[in-house]
Design an enzyme around this catalytic site. Structure first.
Site, PDB file in Angstrom:
ATOM      1  N   ASP A 270     -34.987  29.364  -2.546  1.00 55.34           N
ATOM      2  CA  ASP A 270     -33.585  28.985  -2.366  1.00 55.34           C
ATOM      3  C   ASP A 270     -32.984  29.771  -1.206  1.00 55.34           C
ATOM      4  OD1 ASP A 270     -30.905  28.332  -2.605  1.00 55.34           O
ATOM      5  OD2 ASP A 270     -30.705  29.016  -4.680  1.00 55.34           O
TER       6      ASP A 270
ATOM      7  N   SER B  89     -24.600  26.896  -8.372  1.00 53.54           N
ATOM      8  CA  SER B  89     -24.324  26.836  -6.943  1.00 53.54           C
ATOM      9  C   SER B  89     -22.835  27.070  -6.666  1.00 53.54           C
ATOM     10  CB  SER B  89     -24.818  25.497  -6.388  1.00 53.54           C
ATOM     11  OG  SER B  89     -24.848  25.499  -4.991  1.00 53.54           O
TER      12      SER B  89
ATOM     13  N   HIS C  47     -33.490  25.723  -5.154  1.00 56.19           N
ATOM     14  CA  HIS C  47     -32.086  25.462  -5.483  1.00 56.19           C
ATOM     15  C   HIS C  47     -31.999  24.101  -6.170  1.00 56.19           C
ATOM     16  CE1 HIS C  47     -27.811  26.422  -4.740  1.00 56.19           C
ATOM     17  NE2 HIS C  47     -27.657  25.113  -4.772  1.00 56.19           N
TER      18      HIS C  47
END
EC number: 3.1.1.-
Length: 376
Positions: free
Chosen positions: A316, A216, A346
């Protein structure tokens, strides 16, 4: 006649309960839920999720994640940011990671500090128990440049170290809003340079075999570090990574993608989270969102970069920009291995202990990392 559990409706967000009591209930749900989930058979998970699969854009959501998300929403947990409260949000992420079941993964671990542009940077070094010289991965944790620390990603770093048979150096870079952009970038780059210079003498790692990676926000920092290292090497000399391991990365702060609309609510990372993270990261900062230090996809040139192993998740909101970065790198002549984990959300790498698709996806990406680093 089927009855719902008494009081469940009252626990939804918006009910008239003191906020602290609600958070305590939510924390209990998280702690109990993640310990029970791995033991529930897949057919039972489907039944507990009202017997329906979640299918969006041709992808079917992993049953374990589906049950976790649906149960969390019942108790008012949706997303990572808690009431726009930095302290509560950090505690929430830490609680999720600490609640994960399973025994500790045994590798050799040492806490240390390394020099940074604004003082010492805390770090944690992981070495496979067998010893011997291996490649070194400089790892940057996720958390929207606002949350996360060495402990929230400790299990993932241990697993990566053991199963990829590499050393890992996890970096506790400065967080926003206390330290807005580009503080995290500066720490991330300084940590890579230091690790490259000291890989052999400090850790006994293979000299010149240093990669960067992260999930991320950490994937974003990894991509940015690769670009900064390339530019420094071109004009001033300096080290460059041998690989970039980008796990569902944020690559364009200006993007309004289709996946952002499809998965902006209900799939762990929400659009509200993303906007809130950006606000914290850019507060009191003079860095433009289109600056490549924030949006590596918008860099003037993407040529001459380290080979990339990129993972995107099917559910995601950041999926499309991860794919766009892979496509742009390829167009610029950079070698790319894009892994599409269609059933996952995610953050699944922090949930590998739950089993199911999260465990399988994490194992795939660590195996791929090992294979790539064996060839560079």
């Amino acid at each position: 006649m089927t009855k719902s559990l008494p009081g469940v409706a009252d626990l939804r967000l918006g009910a008239n309960h003191p906020r602290m009591w609600t958070r305590r209930v939510q924390g209990t749900v998280v702690n109990v839920g993640v310990k029970v989930l791995p033991w529930i058979p897949t057919p039972a998970k489907r039944i507990l999720s009202a017997g329906r699969s979640v299918i969006i854009d041709g992808n079917t959501l992993d049953p374990t994640l589906q049950l976790m998300l649906s149960t969390s929403r019942i108790f008012g947990v949706d997303g990572l940011a808690v009431d726009d409260d930095i302290v509560a949000s950090r505690a929430h992420m830490r609680a999720i990671c600490e609640a994960m079941p399973g025994p500790q993964i045994h590798v050799d671990v040492t806490d240390l500090s390394i020099p940074g542009p604004a003082g010492e940077i805390p770090a944690r070094h992981y070495r496979p128990s067998g010893g011997g010289a291996t490649p070194l991965l400089v790892f940057y944790h996720g958390g929207g440049w606002t949350l996360g620390d060495l402990d929230t990603h400790d299990a993932l770093c241990r697993l990566t170290c053991r199963d990829a048979d590499i050393q890992v150096l996890s970096i506790d870079y400065r967080l926003a809003p206390e330290h807005p952009a580009p503080a995290a970038v500066e720490d991330a780059y300084a940590a890579f340079v230091w690790a490259h210079e000291h890989a052999s003498d400090e850790f006994g790692a293979l000299p010149g075999r240093v990669a960067v990676g992260g999930d991320s926000a950490g994937g974003n920092l990894s991509a940015v570090v690769c670009q900064l290292a390339r530019d420094k090497a071109r004009y001033e000399g300096g080290p460059t990574p041998v690989l970039q391991w980008l796990l569902y990365p944020r690559t364009d702060f200006t993007a309004q993608t289709r996946s952002m609309g499809l998965f902006g609510n209900g799939f762990l990372l929400t659009k509200r989270d993303i906007d809130w993270f950006h606000t914290q990261y850019l507060r009191d900062s003079d860095v433009d969102p289109a600056d490549p230090r924030l949006s590596p996809l918008l860099a003037e040139s993407l040529s001459g970069l380290a080979p990339a192993l990129i993972a995107v998740a099917g559910f995601d909101p950041l999926r499309d920009e991860g794919e766009s970065y892979a496509k742009a790198l390829r167009a610029a002549g950079t070698a790319v291995d894009l892994r599409y984990l269609g059933s996952l959300t995610h953050g699944f790498l922090n949930l590998f202990q739950l089993g199911g698709g999260s465990a399988a996806g994490t194992n795939e990406l660590i195996s791929a990392l090992r294979a790539h680093l064996s060839r560079v």
